[in-house]
Scaffold this active site. Structure first.
Site: not given
Length: 271
Positions: A104-105, A107, A127, A189, A218, A237
């Site tokens: 939950m940063g 983005i 975290r 990622r 990728e 991506h």
């Protein structure tokens, strides 16, 4: 650096004794050896904030595309073999369901803002817990244990940074905790997910579907099982891939380089 190129290794650093800064596009810095760079006196910057809006948009797009079987529907609509549209060809509803956000940063929080407009119940694991005002603004409920989030969510979105702690964060055990009707969406990622375990879970109907903007490698080998599954959506991506954001990313990188060369504080310096 763009798309992790050029590779910043000891040989390159030794060949560039006047190098002052490495400006890397995007948020992730898992491709950089920060200790090595620091030992050469080289500073590092990235572009963490400008990519968040577009990446959150793509997360929602992947969720909707998977739920409504958009790729399958397009293929059916344009196929020369289609004579009629079956009445029993159904997706699943998004509005009113439960979304679990892991990470939950910036983005992840923007994903939550968008999900609120779909009347989704929002759970999140991070975290650190967000403050009560931020939680209340999007109606998000903190799950201290990732297991609780996985067991309750209809859709799980991964928006974490790749670190040794988040590498293969979602593996066989975590997938088995999810609902058999759940969908996994990855906009972080590829290595955050144990890809072999994901293939097995999809094949055995442990979870319903997956929508992936990131994989490893990728692109995937052309014969990879994920590319053959109808319940998987894969994009190349493209979380930050809009003209506006890519221009802002480049402007951010140039600002950081100019600041470093002038001996000024570096915007978005990675410490």
């Amino acid at each position: 650096m763009w798309y992790h190129k050029p590779v910043i290794d000891k040989e390159l650093l030794q060949s560039l004794p006047m190098l002052k800064v490495v400006a890397s596009s995007g948020v992730g810095i898992d491709h950089l050896d920060l200790n090595l760079l620091s030992s050469f006196g080289v500073k590092v910057s990235n572009t963490p904030f400008v990519v968040s809006t577009d990446t959150a948009d793509l997360g929602m797009a992947l969720m909707l595309a998977s739920a409504r079987r958009l790729v399958e529907g397009y293929q059916m609509a344009v196929s020369p073999d289609t004579e009629y549209f079956p009445a029993d060809w159904l997706g699943v509803e998004v509005s009113g369901t439960t979304l679990g956000i892991i990470g939950m940063g910036t983005i992840g929080y923007k994903v939550a803002q968008r999900a609120k407009a779909f009347d989704m119940k929002i759970l999140y694991h991070n975290r650190n817990q967000r403050n009560k005002e931020e939680e209340s603004a999007v109606g998000a409920i903190y799950c201290k244990k990732i297991d609780d989030l996985l067991q309750q969510s209809d859709f799980v979105i991964l928006a974490v940074v790749l670190t040794p702690q988040t590498r293969k964060l979602i593996g066989k055990r975590e997938l088995e905790l999810m609902k058999p009707t759940a969908t996994l969406i990855n906009i972080s990622r590829g290595l955050v997910v144990d890809q072999d375990a994901l293939v097995e879970a999809l094949q055995n109907k442990v979870i319903k579907a997956a929508a992936l903007d990131v994989t490893y490698p990728e692109p995937l080998p052309r014969d990879h099982p994920l590319l053959k599954m109808k319940n998987v959506v894969v994009t190349p991506h493209i979380g930050s891939a809009t003209k506006e954001t890519r221009r802002l990313m480049m402007e951010n990188m140039i600002e950081s380089m100019q600041a470093a060369l002038r001996g000024l504080p570096i915007p978005n310096e990675v410490l």
